[in-house]
Design an enzyme around this catalytic site. Structure first.
Site, mmCIF file in Angstrom:
data_model
loop_
_atom_site.group_PDB
_atom_site.id
_atom_site.type_symbol
_atom_site.label_atom_id
_atom_site.label_comp_id
_atom_site.label_asym_id
_atom_site.label_seq_id
_atom_site.Cartn_x
_atom_site.Cartn_y
_atom_site.Cartn_z
ATOM 1 N N SER A 43 -1.765 -0.263 -13.124
ATOM 2 C CA SER A 43 -2.428 -1.539 -13.461
ATOM 3 C C SER A 43 -3.678 -1.755 -13.155
ATOM 4 C CB SER A 43 -1.338 -2.528 -12.251
ATOM 5 O OG SER A 43 -1.581 -2.089 -11.100
ATOM 6 N N HIS A 148 4.922 -0.564 -11.642
ATOM 7 C CA HIS A 148 5.403 0.748 -10.925
ATOM 8 C C HIS A 148 6.577 1.038 -10.747
ATOM 9 C CE1 HIS A 148 1.299 0.269 -8.080
ATOM 10 N NE2 HIS A 148 1.374 0.328 -9.207
ATOM 11 N N GLU A 158 4.548 -4.898 -5.600
ATOM 12 C CA GLU A 158 4.628 -4.177 -4.326
ATOM 13 C C GLU A 158 5.134 -5.282 -3.403
ATOM 14 O OE1 GLU A 158 0.906 -2.302 -3.647
ATOM 15 O OE2 GLU A 158 0.831 -1.630 -5.826
ATOM 16 N N GLU A 201 5.028 4.767 -5.954
ATOM 17 C CA GLU A 201 4.277 5.108 -4.916
ATOM 18 C C GLU A 201 5.404 5.215 -3.733
ATOM 19 O OE1 GLU A 201 2.001 1.360 -4.374
ATOM 20 O OE2 GLU A 201 0.386 2.261 -5.846
ATOM 21 N N ASP A 237 1.828 -7.561 -3.028
ATOM 22 C CA ASP A 237 0.827 -7.441 -4.292
ATOM 23 C C ASP A 237 1.623 -7.847 -5.430
ATOM 24 O OD1 ASP A 237 -1.399 -6.911 -6.081
ATOM 25 O OD2 ASP A 237 -1.430 -4.729 -5.520
ATOM 26 N N GLU A 282 -1.881 -9.842 -2.020
ATOM 27 C CA GLU A 282 -2.876 -9.153 -3.103
ATOM 28 C C GLU A 282 -2.861 -9.907 -4.456
ATOM 29 O OE1 GLU A 282 -3.230 -5.148 -2.505
ATOM 30 O OE2 GLU A 282 -3.953 -4.548 -4.529
ATOM 31 N N ASP A 309 -7.954 -7.470 -5.887
ATOM 32 C CA ASP A 309 -8.257 -5.831 -6.342
ATOM 33 C C ASP A 309 -8.763 -5.987 -7.616
ATOM 34 O OD1 ASP A 309 -7.794 -3.644 -7.282
ATOM 35 O OD2 ASP A 309 -5.648 -3.661 -6.874
ATOM 36 N N LYS A 334 -11.266 0.552 -3.981
ATOM 37 C CA LYS A 334 -10.895 1.779 -4.681
ATOM 38 C C LYS A 334 -11.893 2.345 -5.281
ATOM 39 C CE LYS A 334 -6.148 -0.137 -6.099
ATOM 40 N NZ LYS A 334 -5.713 -0.947 -7.324
ATOM 41 N N HIS A 362 -5.438 3.311 -1.913
ATOM 42 C CA HIS A 362 -5.219 4.517 -2.973
ATOM 43 C C HIS A 362 -4.839 4.108 -4.475
ATOM 44 C CE1 HIS A 362 -0.451 3.523 -2.520
ATOM 45 N NE2 HIS A 362 -1.063 2.424 -2.777
ATOM 46 N N ARG A 363 -4.409 4.841 -5.323
ATOM 47 C CA ARG A 363 -3.991 4.210 -6.585
ATOM 48 C C ARG A 363 -2.528 4.729 -6.823
ATOM 49 N NH1 ARG A 363 -8.199 2.063 -10.009
ATOM 50 N NH2 ARG A 363 -6.093 0.947 -10.579
ATOM 51 N N LYS A 385 -4.594 1.257 2.500
ATOM 52 C CA LYS A 385 -3.445 1.119 1.780
ATOM 53 C C LYS A 385 -3.065 2.244 1.058
ATOM 54 C CE LYS A 385 -1.637 -1.903 -1.950
ATOM 55 N NZ LYS A 385 -1.767 -2.359 -3.093
#
Ligand code: PGA
Ligand code: ZN
Length: 422
Positions: A43, A148, A158, A201, A237, A282, A309, A334, A362-363, A385
Site C-alpha cells: 500500500s 495485506h 492492520e 505481515e 492502520d 495510522e 504514513d 520508512k 518495516h514494509r 513498527k
C-alpha cells in the site's frame, strides 16, 4: 581514516518475504564490511520515491555495479551525507526514478554498516552515539486486512497492539505473542472456517468484519493485560489511501460493497477510537486530506496518536505542509519511502522538532535485514513498527534483544507520549 575507505561495492538480486525480487548491496572498506537490502510496500504512498527504474531490479543492479560502484570506491564510508548526495547526483531526478529508491537505500545503508563495522561499532551506536540507549516499544500487526490479506478479510489494513506496560523488549515481545495467540483463538468464534491463515505481515487473515476484528483484539488485549499485569493497548492502520476512490470521492468498504463519504469516515474514526479506546491511529484518511487529518488530530489527538504514513511518505516538504496545520501528532518513518539514510534522518529531525512522535517502520514485503532495529535505537524512535510474527519480522525483534543486551547498564525503555500511557 584509511580503514574506513570504500574499496568495493557489489549488488545482487535477492527476494523479499512475498517472493518479490529486490536488491542487496555489499560494501567493502579497508577494515570493514556492510550488507543491506531494500524492502517493498504493497500500500505504497503516491509521494514515495520510485522503487525501481524502468528496467526493473536488473537495471538497478547493473547501475549499482557499473556506475555507482566506480564513484563510491575511494570515498570515505563515514561521510554518509556525501555518499547520499552522490546517489542523488547519479540519479539526477526528484524521485529516484532513474536509479530506483531500492538501489539507493540498499547502497546508503550498506555504506553506513560498512563504516560502523570499520570502526568496530554496532550500527545503532555508529548512528546515535554512546547515549543512544533507549529501547523502543514494538507496534505489531495482529489482524490483517486491506491490501495485506484476501478479499474476505477486514477493510482496515492492520489491527495493532503496543505493549506499553513492558519493562524490557523481551517482555514486550512476550506480550505481543500472547495477544496474537489469543486473537487467533477468539477469531475461531467469529469465523467458523478459520484455518489459521496469516497475511503479508504475519497477522491473522480471517473472514471477519472490521467490527469483529476490533472485538477480538479488544478482548485479547484485555485478557492478556489482566493475566500478566502489564498493559497492552490497541492501535489501527486504516491505510485509507488504499480504500479511497478519487472519482467517487469516497472510501470503499470492499467487504460490504459499500462506500463511505469523507465526513462519514471521519465520524467513524472518532467513534471507534472512543468505543475501543484506540491509542494509535495510522492513515485514517487518504494521503491528500491534510485538513481532515488536522480535524481528527484536534478532536481526538489528546487521547490517540494520529500517525501519518502515506500522507508524509518520510518526505520533508510533505511533513512541513502537515506541521503547518497540525495534521498529526505522530509519523511513520520508512527509509525506503525516501531512498537514503540522510533523507530519512532529515525527515525525522524535522518531524520531531515539530512535535511528531516518530515510529520506525518495516514494509509489508521485508527481507532478513534488521537495519530498522538499529535505526530505531540510533535515531531514538520510541516505537518500532515491525509486525509480530514471520521470520522477516522476528529478525528485527531478535536484533533488538541483542541490542538491549549490549546496552546492559545504560539502557532504559523509551519514554512514550501520554496518549499511549494514560
Ligand atoms: P506497505 O504497508 O508496506 O504494504 O506499504 C505498510 C503500512 O501501510 O504501514
Ligand atoms: Zn501505514
Amino acid at each position: 581514516m584509511a580503514e574506513t575507505m570504500i574499496e568495493d561495492v557489489y549488488a545482487r538480486k535477492i527476494y523479499d518475504s512475498r517472493g518479490g525480487p529486490t536488491i542487496e548491496v555489499e560494501v567493502v572498506t579497508v577494515d570493514g564490511f556492510g550488507r543491506a537490502s531494500a524492502p517493498a510496500g504493497a500500500s505504497t504512498g503516491v509521494h514515495e520515491v520510485v522503487a525501481f527504474p524502468k528496467g526493473g531490479v536488473d537495471e538497478a543492479i547493473k547501475l549499482v555495479n557499473e556506475v555507482v560502484a566506480e564513484k563510491l570506491v575511494g570515498m570515505d564510508s563515514t561521510d554518509q551525507v556525501a555518499v547520499d548526495d552522490l546517489l542523488h547526483e547519479i540519479d539526477g531526478t526528484e524521485n529516484f526514478s532513474r536509479l530506483g529508491g531500492a538501489a539507493a537505500l540498499a547502497t546508503s545503508i550498506a555504506v553506513a554498516k560498512a563504516a560502523a563495522s570499520s570502526l568496530g561499532l554496532p550500527l545503532f551506536q555508529y548512528v546515535g552515539g554512546t547515549f543512544a540507549a533507549e529501547i523502543p516499544f514494538p507496534l505489531g500487526n495482529v489482524i490483517g486486512g486491506g491490501k495485506h490479506a484476501g478479499e474476505r478479510a477486514p477493510n482496515i489494513q492492520e489491527f495493532l497492539v503496543i505493549p506499553v506496560g513492558a519493562r524490557s523488549y523481551g517482555e514486550a515481545l512476550e506480550l505481543c505473542f500472547r495477544v496474537h495467540r489469543e486473537v487467533g483463538r477468539i477469531i475461531g468464534k467469529f469465523d467458523k472456517s478459520f484455518a489459521g491463515g496469516r497475511g503479508d505481515e504475519g497477522a491473522w487473515a480471517a473472514n471477519i468484519s472490521d467490527e469483529e476484528a476490533f472485538q477480538a483484539l479488544s478482548e485479547a488485549c484485555h485478557n492478556v493485560s489482566n493475566e500478566l499485569g502489564r498493559k497492552v493497548v490497541l492501535g489501527v492502520d486504516f491505510a485509507a489511501s488504499s480504500m479511497w476512490i478519487p472519482e467517487e470521492r469516497a472510501y470503499l468498504l470492499r467487504r460490504e460493497g459499500r462506500r463511505r463519504a469523507r465526513e462519514e469516515q471521519i465520524n467513524y474514526v472518532i467513534e471507534v477510537a472512543e468505543r475501543y479506546d484506540l491509542r494509535y491511529i495510522e492513515d485514517p484518511l487518504q494521503e491528500e486530506d491534510f485538513e481532515g487529518f488536522s480535524l481528527l488530530t484536534k478532536s481526538i489527538g489528546h487521547r490517540a496518536l494520529i500517525c501519518g504514513d502515506d500522507i508524509f511518505t518520510t518526505n520533508v516538504a510533505r511533513i512541513r505542509q502537515g506541521l503547518e496545520i497540525k495534521a498529526a501528532n505522530a509519523i511513520i518513518i520508512k527509509p525506503n519511502q525516501v531512498g537514503t539514510l540522510t533523507d530519512a534522518y532529515k525527515a525525522l529531525r524535522i518531524a520531531r522538532t515539530g512535535g511528531l512522535m516518530p515510529v520506525m517502520s518495516h514494509r509489508s514485503g521485508e527481507t532478513e535485514d534488521a537495519f530498522i532495529s538499529h535505526l530505531a535505537v540510533g535515531l531514538r524512535c520510541p516505537v518500532i513498527k515491525t509486525g509480530v510474527l514471520g521470520g522477516e519480522r522476528i529478525v528485527k525483534h531478535n536484533e533488538l534483544i541483542r541490542i538491549e543486551e549490549m546496552l546492559e547498564n545504560v539502557k532504559c525503555m523509551a519514554e512514550l507520549p501520554p496518549q499511549l500511557t494514560r
